[in-house]
Design a protein around this motif. Sequence first.
Motif, PDB file in Angstrom:
ATOM      1  N   TYR A 195       0.251  -3.158   7.493  1.00 26.41           N
ATOM      2  CA  TYR A 195       1.111  -2.257   7.098  1.00 26.41           C
ATOM      3  C   TYR A 195       1.691  -1.093   8.351  1.00 26.41           C
ATOM      4  CZ  TYR A 195      -2.931   0.272   5.600  1.00 26.41           C
ATOM      5  OH  TYR A 195      -4.302   0.891   5.486  1.00 26.41           O
ATOM      6  N   HIS A 218      -7.534  -3.588  -0.586  1.00 27.24           N
ATOM      7  CA  HIS A 218      -7.489  -2.211  -1.061  1.00 27.24           C
ATOM      8  C   HIS A 218      -8.760  -1.407  -1.156  1.00 27.24           C
ATOM      9  CE1 HIS A 218      -8.324  -3.787  -4.917  1.00 27.24           C
ATOM     10  NE2 HIS A 218      -7.016  -4.150  -5.216  1.00 27.24           N
ATOM     11  N   PRO A 247       0.730  -1.150  -0.019  1.00 26.60           N
ATOM     12  CA  PRO A 247       0.040  -0.102   0.031  1.00 26.60           C
ATOM     13  C   PRO A 247       0.841   1.385  -0.052  1.00 26.60           C
ATOM     14  CG  PRO A 247      -0.307  -1.024   2.397  1.00 26.60           C
ATOM     15  CD  PRO A 247       0.546  -1.876   1.280  1.00 26.60           C
ATOM     16  N   LYS A 264      -4.913  -3.498   9.902  1.00 25.88           N
ATOM     17  CA  LYS A 264      -3.671  -3.075   8.714  1.00 25.88           C
ATOM     18  C   LYS A 264      -2.338  -3.446   9.354  1.00 25.88           C
ATOM     19  CE  LYS A 264      -6.666   1.413   8.181  1.00 25.88           C
ATOM     20  NZ  LYS A 264      -7.823   0.735   9.095  1.00 25.88           N
ATOM     21  N   GLU A 285      -9.675  -0.921   3.311  1.00 28.65           N
ATOM     22  CA  GLU A 285      -8.829  -0.621   4.320  1.00 28.65           C
ATOM     23  C   GLU A 285      -8.348   0.839   4.416  1.00 28.65           C
ATOM     24  OE1 GLU A 285      -5.379  -3.229   5.338  1.00 28.65           O
ATOM     25  OE2 GLU A 285      -6.546  -4.859   5.273  1.00 28.65           O
ATOM     26  N   GLN A 286      -7.829   1.360   3.605  1.00 22.56           N
ATOM     27  CA  GLN A 286      -7.142   2.697   3.623  1.00 22.56           C
ATOM     28  C   GLN A 286      -8.034   3.764   3.870  1.00 22.56           C
ATOM     29  OE1 GLN A 286      -4.846   2.055   0.178  1.00 22.56           O
ATOM     30  NE2 GLN A 286      -3.174   2.916   1.224  1.00 22.56           N
ATOM     31  N   TYR A 333      -3.032  -6.070   1.766  1.00 22.55           N
ATOM     32  CA  TYR A 333      -4.149  -5.178   2.259  1.00 22.55           C
ATOM     33  C   TYR A 333      -5.263  -5.392   1.490  1.00 22.55           C
ATOM     34  CZ  TYR A 333      -3.216  -1.541  -1.076  1.00 22.55           C
ATOM     35  OH  TYR A 333      -3.146  -0.791  -2.168  1.00 22.55           O
TER      36      TYR A 333
END
Length: 422
Positions: free
Chosen positions: A364, A298, A287, A362, A301-302, A296
């Motif tokens: 990351y 996409h 990501p 998450k 999640e973000q 993730y």
Amino acid sequence: MKFTKSLKPLAVGSATISAIAPTQLNISDTASIKGVAKTIAADAMSYYPGNAEKFADLPAPHYWWQAGALMGTMLDYSHYTGDTSYDKAIATALLAQVGPEFDYMLPSKYGQEGNDDQAFWGFAVMAAAERNFPHPDEKVPPYLQLGSNLWNSLASRWNTTACGGGLLWQIFASNPNGLDYKNTISNGGFFQISARLARATGNNTYLEWAEKVWDWTEGVGLIDSDFNVHDGASSSKECKDINPVTFSYSAAVYIYGAAVMADVTGDQKWVQRTEKLLQASRSFFSPFDNATNIMYEHACEQVFTCNTDMRSFKGYFSRFVYAASLFVPSIQPTIDELWHTSAQAAAKACSGGETGTKCGQKWYVGGFDGITGLGEEMCALETIQGLLVGESKPPLKGGEIKVVRTFASAPAKRGRYDVRLL
């Protein structure tokens, strides 16, 4: 790290595995992987209110299908680690939900059961059949027959009134929006179960249907020329309005189905399809520049929009890609590159809650992000325990598949049912 396939039987019983904090994961050490998996498995099962004697629905906001998905995850746990602690609870759940026609169509669940929901129970029951998982209830047909019955139910709803075929998302009028939507997870589930039954039984009808479902999915553009797997399209628009959203689990069901087809047919086209689907699935990694090769979801999640269902998708992604490597070993370098990094990131994310082992969403961020639940536990568990796939026995087929009536380590015996498929 490379794993070599071993046909040595795994040790059984929970006492042989020591629980290890996920943050201590060493992916080069089998004992470490099993110990971390044991810790996360306990956290995952803490969300399940059932037990070895009685099935119970997961608490809201989880739907019925996620109970089937959880049992699939725990079947993997038992298979990869050899820890049989949860086997009776798994068998109880699988056999309690078969429905009056033994096809996982439960009248009590009609309000929420779609074709994809049924497919997730199908994934689990096929795994049970392919592993000779204990089946203690003589009043219920064998797992392989249950899988065939479920397949017949799905096949009966193949819809040619629009788009030239395909399964709709939903089954009943109580979910009217899904009755106009042909989605890839329903059709991908049907494709994969068809492929697995073809391999398990040698019956060409299943093989023909697997080819048919793939051709339809590709033909309407739900799998595009770059092998991205899109979410679905509307029947009322003859599937011309492809929804471009992609989810990791949709790609995964096709990846494993294609890999099984490669094994069944020996046709190189299925190897290439598996490889290309996985190549397209690189979009679910990295990501940020400082989070290279970390998985993730996409689509959500973000932007903090993952719902309860979506929070478990990475788990099925890992489950089916690891499994595909048994049939298409050429994807192993990609797993080494992406899943090994992601497993380590997932382990670091499992450092929350009062126990310091609850898993976050998450991976990351480099630790626990404060978002935890059953979906997060399942994602981490499948991504970590799947590292053991190379040491596991491949799925059984044909005469290797038996009906095991006991949880003891006695030789498998035929039950009272003969398996008659189709």
